[in-house]
Design an enzyme around this catalytic site. Structure first.
Site, PDB file in Angstrom:
ATOM      1  N   HIS A 115      45.441  -0.169  16.590  1.00 57.98           N
ATOM      2  CA  HIS A 115      45.464  -1.509  16.003  1.00 57.98           C
ATOM      3  C   HIS A 115      44.500  -1.637  14.834  1.00 57.98           C
ATOM      4  O   HIS A 115      44.910  -1.813  13.687  1.00 57.98           O
ATOM      5  CB  HIS A 115      45.142  -2.542  17.088  1.00 57.98           C
ATOM      6  CG  HIS A 115      45.226  -3.961  16.617  1.00 57.98           C
ATOM      7  ND1 HIS A 115      44.672  -4.999  17.324  1.00 57.98           N
ATOM      8  CD2 HIS A 115      45.768  -4.523  15.509  1.00 57.98           C
ATOM      9  CE1 HIS A 115      44.899  -6.136  16.672  1.00 57.98           C
ATOM     10  NE2 HIS A 115      45.552  -5.873  15.570  1.00 57.98           N
ATOM     11  N   ASN A 122      49.918  -6.046  17.926  1.00 57.62           N
ATOM     12  CA  ASN A 122      49.044  -7.208  18.049  1.00 57.62           C
ATOM     13  C   ASN A 122      49.570  -8.293  18.974  1.00 57.62           C
ATOM     14  O   ASN A 122      48.846  -8.763  19.857  1.00 57.62           O
ATOM     15  CB  ASN A 122      48.798  -7.828  16.666  1.00 57.62           C
ATOM     16  CG  ASN A 122      47.815  -8.991  16.737  1.00 57.62           C
ATOM     17  OD1 ASN A 122      46.616  -8.805  16.901  1.00 57.62           O
ATOM     18  ND2 ASN A 122      48.333 -10.213  16.656  1.00 57.62           N
ATOM     19  N   ILE A 177      46.015 -11.416  11.335  1.00 61.45           N
ATOM     20  CA  ILE A 177      45.248 -11.908  12.478  1.00 61.45           C
ATOM     21  C   ILE A 177      44.860 -10.729  13.340  1.00 61.45           C
ATOM     22  O   ILE A 177      45.492  -9.666  13.261  1.00 61.45           O
ATOM     23  CB  ILE A 177      46.062 -12.928  13.289  1.00 61.45           C
ATOM     24  CG1 ILE A 177      45.168 -13.704  14.264  1.00 61.45           C
ATOM     25  CG2 ILE A 177      47.191 -12.246  14.045  1.00 61.45           C
ATOM     26  CD1 ILE A 177      45.828 -14.907  14.856  1.00 61.45           C
ATOM     27  N   HIS A 196      51.985  -3.639  12.694  1.00 60.08           N
ATOM     28  CA  HIS A 196      50.941  -4.533  13.176  1.00 60.08           C
ATOM     29  C   HIS A 196      51.485  -5.517  14.204  1.00 60.08           C
ATOM     30  O   HIS A 196      50.827  -5.789  15.222  1.00 60.08           O
ATOM     31  CB  HIS A 196      50.308  -5.306  12.016  1.00 60.08           C
ATOM     32  CG  HIS A 196      49.270  -6.288  12.469  1.00 60.08           C
ATOM     33  ND1 HIS A 196      49.535  -7.632  12.603  1.00 60.08           N
ATOM     34  CD2 HIS A 196      47.993  -6.108  12.868  1.00 60.08           C
ATOM     35  CE1 HIS A 196      48.451  -8.238  13.043  1.00 60.08           C
ATOM     36  NE2 HIS A 196      47.503  -7.343  13.218  1.00 60.08           N
ATOM     37  N   HIS A 231      44.811  -2.633  10.240  1.00 60.35           N
ATOM     38  CA  HIS A 231      43.848  -3.451   9.491  1.00 60.35           C
ATOM     39  C   HIS A 231      43.056  -2.645   8.468  1.00 60.35           C
ATOM     40  O   HIS A 231      43.015  -2.995   7.284  1.00 60.35           O
ATOM     41  CB  HIS A 231      42.869  -4.119  10.467  1.00 60.35           C
ATOM     42  CG  HIS A 231      43.436  -5.267  11.209  1.00 60.35           C
ATOM     43  ND1 HIS A 231      43.282  -6.568  10.803  1.00 60.35           N
ATOM     44  CD2 HIS A 231      44.172  -5.322  12.347  1.00 60.35           C
ATOM     45  CE1 HIS A 231      43.888  -7.376  11.648  1.00 60.35           C
ATOM     46  NE2 HIS A 231      44.444  -6.637  12.607  1.00 60.35           N
TER      47      HIS A 231
END
Length: 873
Positions: free
Chosen positions: A528, A723, A873, A719, A533
């Protein structure tokens, strides 16, 4: 000459009289600062006063066809002032205000290609768009979406370009200088801005190492290594803030105090928008850290801080944790600004800490404990990107045996033979029936260091699985390993096999828990954080520094970068920093980020696309007779099945879009902005990887297509898959525990007897305690939510993002394809009798790659589905 125009080196505007004089009407949509920043009540008053004394907001159109001989740029038109600033009301929901504006326009002026804006107000405003009704030319639209600061603050006006795309070679000569000047400004190359500490009004994109995670001035225990710029800890770059170094360590950047977390610098246009519930995420995270953590810790510390049964955990959802009457807690509730957080801190007078019921236990409270569900989540859970096909037996390590012990796994044929449905190990390998979840080599070098910390006690793990004839997986063996220590000169390798009763049954359940802990840590830190990110941020920075907003690749990629820099900056401030939430709730503790840097050594951009990743893990083979020319080894692999449909939809969209601008490879090679963009990504953004040979050379249309498709995949679908399933699964701690607090008890010990007599209690004494659980659940509940202003894959925030009808039609075809995929996913989930991995024993349908392109409700929340355009997020 206008002083602001001087800053941009523009000459005086010229009013042409040779052409026909006409009036051009326009409509400006913007949001005032006082609407977006509720704490600044004075903003509207001061801006109104500015209007009354003649200091308003002016607009000047810039020609695409007439060049000013003194400046070398397009000629400026007459200034036009925004009308009725004071009297025009805002829309109640969006806070947007639409103003009229009127320009003097000369037919010889030609189509306006840019607009120069001077804000003479006291405060900034957010400019959404400008639409012109140009006589004989129709509408010209400027999709701005940017903060415009006062001229007195920024010392410059702002240039915005129309929504027409141009490659550098095709850009109208009148706009070339403006185009280049804007990029220079974004790189901070004016007045030495590249080296200074950033201010809120700066629009500067630049790079830095991850040197802001530690806080050595506060405590030596909070020192953390710099990530990036070294062979030991290579890392992608993050956005530069320019803060000064710490007093203790000049290599470490100083940190903001906790109450200043929301002020961490990112370019203002990268901050969360108004409809992200007034920065709800930032407020929520700050509230948890600043208020909930200390108070909850003080409440739990005087108690054993343990769950005594699984029923105690269920009370988090059915009853909540009863907190004592306490004025501090009352103050906390009043300080938390958003309904999001108040959902679990109820305000009905009961003083409960309460959470929504996670999907994994919504239908069956105990299904998560079954072997089938344990294995199914490797294909359709929150981390379905790790499982590999086993290609040799027994598994082998690549680590140094002198340091970490025997390279060969201790799992042998006698351990697993009876679980292979009559096949031998060799036959199972030959028929692609054996798989592995391998968390051995990643964790083994850190096991002794992690186990020396006060709380966590972990193993390196290997889990072998067998593919049954019904398409489901059966775990057949788990190996838990410890490296040698000074006291124990040999490594430890313990093997556990399936059992349901007695001591062996208790040990098997416990072994699965250690595997789940490892997979949870790997998911949070690697799958993740690192692989979505962290790796995408350099692309965000380079795109803004090197590609003009007029560049077609910029227009293609920009929705996929929304809010990424902001959420990453907040993560560095609150989540992944030394002593932050991640270290408090995930087992590697202070080694968390360091471990992710070690894993980054093996990261390759060309392996991040879905087909390449599946091929690398042995989960896919090339087969020309199959759709897309690829065949999944496990046909019912929900993440891969849905993901491949999404991937190839993106491929088609990207190819069609790029074909409108790049007719051949020479167009790619000659695109100076594109080449500078890719060079900067390789040499700076991912600079620790610059010498790798796998980078695309970026000399063909095909390579551009591959690179951009991969970027979009990482930022959106990958993602989303990693997530938004966090709360549905990890919201119930026993299913996805993040900490193990003791090793397997030795036979004959009190702990071993306790485990055999009461396996549930033994497991709970091993896994995350009450404080770690409540904090972790609070965090992932927030991170698993969609916002009300979510823009999903196949959607755009505005329908006028391009003036090219061909682009809009191609994008509509992309959206139509995604809606077809939604129907396909729904149909597959309804076929659970045949496709058993779609829902499994826990009855959680796989919807994490359901695009939600058709969703226009803007409701947000814990939906467990939807692919937002960006890693936001």
């Amino acid at each position: 000459m206008d002083k602001l125009a001087e800053v941009f080196h523009f000459g005086p505007h010229h009013k042409s009289t040779s052409g026909q004089q006409k009036k051009t009407k326009g409509f400006v949509v913007l949001q005032k600062k006082n609407v977006l920043d509720l704490s600044d009540f004075s903003a509207d008053i001061l801006d109104d006063l500015s209007e009354l004394i003649g200091k308003g907001v002016s607009f000047q159109l810039i020609s695409t066809s007439q060049i000013d001989s003194s400046s070398g740029s397009g000629k400026f038109g007459e200034k036009a002032l925004l009308q009725n600033w004071i009297s025009t009301p805002e829309r109640l929901v969006t806070g947007q205000t639409t103003y009229s504006i009127e320009f003097d326009w000369d037919s010889d002026f030609g189509p306006p290609g840019a607009v120069f804006i001077t804000n003479s107000h006291h405060d900034e405003f957010f400019l959404n768009s400008l639409t012109l009704e140009v006589p004989d030319l129709g509408n010209v639209h400027f999709d701005c979406n940017s903060w415009v600061y006062p001229a007195s603050t920024s010392n410059r006006g702002r240039i915005f370009f129309s929504n027409r795309s141009y490659l550098p070679a095709n850009c109208p000569p009148a706009l070339i200088k403006l185009r280049n000047e804007e990029l220079i400004s974004l790189r901070g190359e004016y007045n030495g801005m590249a080296e200074t500490e950033r201010k809120e009004c700066d629009r500067v994109y630049d790079y830095d190492f991850y040197n802001d995670l530690g806080d050595p001035d506060k405590s030596v225990e909070l020192s953390r290594p710099v990530l990036g710029g070294s062979q030991q800890f290579p890392y992608p770059r993050r956005g530069r803030t320019g803060r000064p170094p710490t007093k203790t360590d000049p290599a470490t950047e100083s940190r903001l105090s906790l109450d200043k977390s929301l002020d961490i610098y990112v370019p203002r246009d990268e901050r969360f928008g108004h409809l992200k519930m007034s920065d709800f995420l930032a407020h929520a995270l700050k509230s948890i850290v600043q208020f909930l953590v200390p108070e909850l810790k003080s409440l739990f510390d005087p108690t054993p801080n343990e769950f005594d049964s699984f029923e105690d955990i269920m009370k988090l959802y059915s009853h909540g944790i009863k907190l004592p009457d306490n004025p501090i807690l009352d103050a906390i509730t009043s300080l938390i600004p958003l309904e999001l957080i108040k959902e679990f801190l109820t305000t009905d007078g009961e003083n409960l800490l309460k959470y929504p019921l996670p999907q994994v236990i919504a239908t069956d409270e105990f299904a998560w404990r079954t072997d089938e569900e344990f294995a199914r989540q490797m294909l359709a859970g929150v981390d379905p990107v790790v499982i590999q096909r086993l290609q040799s037996f027994p598994p082998r390590s690549k680590l140094d045996p002198e340091i970490y012990g025997c390279q060969i796994s201790s799992i042998n044929a006698s351990h697993i033979q009876k679980y292979l449905d009559g096949l031998t190990v060799e036959q199972s390998l030959e028929h692609d029936r054996l798989f592995i979840l391998d968390h051995h080599d990643v964790f083994m070098p850190y096991v002794n260091r992690i186990n020396a910390l006060p709380t966590p006690k972990i193993y390196a793990s290997r889990t072998i699985l067998f593919l049954k004839s019904d398409g489901t997986l059966r775990p057949v063996a788990i190996e838990l390993s410890l490296p040698p220590t000074d006291q124990r000169r040999q490594s430890v390798q313990q093997v556990f096999t399936p059992a349901e009763e007695g001591a062996q049954g208790a040990l098997w359940q416990l072994a699965k828990c250690y595997v789940a802990v490892n997979d949870s840590g790997y998911h949070q830190l690697i799958s993740h954080w690192l692989k979505t990110h962290a790796v995408i941020e350099p692309f965000v920075i380079a795109t803004n520094r090197q590609l003009s907003v007029m560049h077609p690749v910029y227009k293609l990629l920009s929705p996929h970068f929304r809010d990424t820099m902001n959420i990453n900056a907040l993560a560095r401030q609150i989540l992944i920093n030394g002593g932050g939430i991640l270290e408090a709730t995930v087992f590697p503790g202070k080694y968390s980020m360091e471990m992710s840097a070690v894993v980054y050594k093996d990261w390759r951009f060309d392996e991040q696309g879905l087909p390449a990743d599946l091929l690398k893990r042995g989960m896919l083979v090339v087969d020309s007779s199959m759709p897309y020319g690829l065949k999944l080894i496990i046909e019912d692999y929900p993440y891969a099945v849905d993901g491949l449909e999404i991937w190839f939809a993106v491929v088609s969209w990207v190819k069609e879009y790029l074909s409108l601008y790049y007719q051949n490879d020479d167009a790619v090679k000659s695109d100076a902005e594109l080449q500078a963009w890719w060079t900067e990504i390789r040499n700076v953004g991912h600079g620790d990887k610059k010498d790798e040979t796998w980078w695309y050379s970026m000399e063909s249309v095909e390579e551009v297509e591959k690179a951009i498709t991969t970027i979009i995949w990482i930022a959106s679908a990958l993602h989303a898959a990693l997530n938004y399933g966090q709360y549905p699964y990890a919201g119930y701690m026993p299913d996805r525990p993040t900490v193990s607090r003791r090793l397997i008890p030795e036979e004959g010990s009190h702990e071993f007897s306790e485990l055999v007599e009461n396996p549930d209690l033994g497991i709970l004494r091993t896994l995350s305690n009450q404080f770690q659980t409540t904090l972790g659940i609070a965090l992932i509940e927030i991170l698993s939510r969609h916002t009300t202003d979510e823009v999903y894959l196949g959607q755009r925030a505005t329908s006028e993002w391009s003036d090219d009808k061909r682009v809009i039609e191609a994008f509509e075809r992309f959206g139509t394809k995604l809606k077809e995929i939604e129907k396909n996913i729904t149909e597959r989930n309804q076929n659970a009798n045949k496709l058993k991995n779609r829902s499994g024993p826990a009855n959680v349908p796989y919807t994490l790659l359901y695009p939600s392109t058709s969703d226009l409700t803007h409701k947000g929340g814990l939906t467990g589905k939807g692919i937002p355009n960006s890693t936001a997020i």
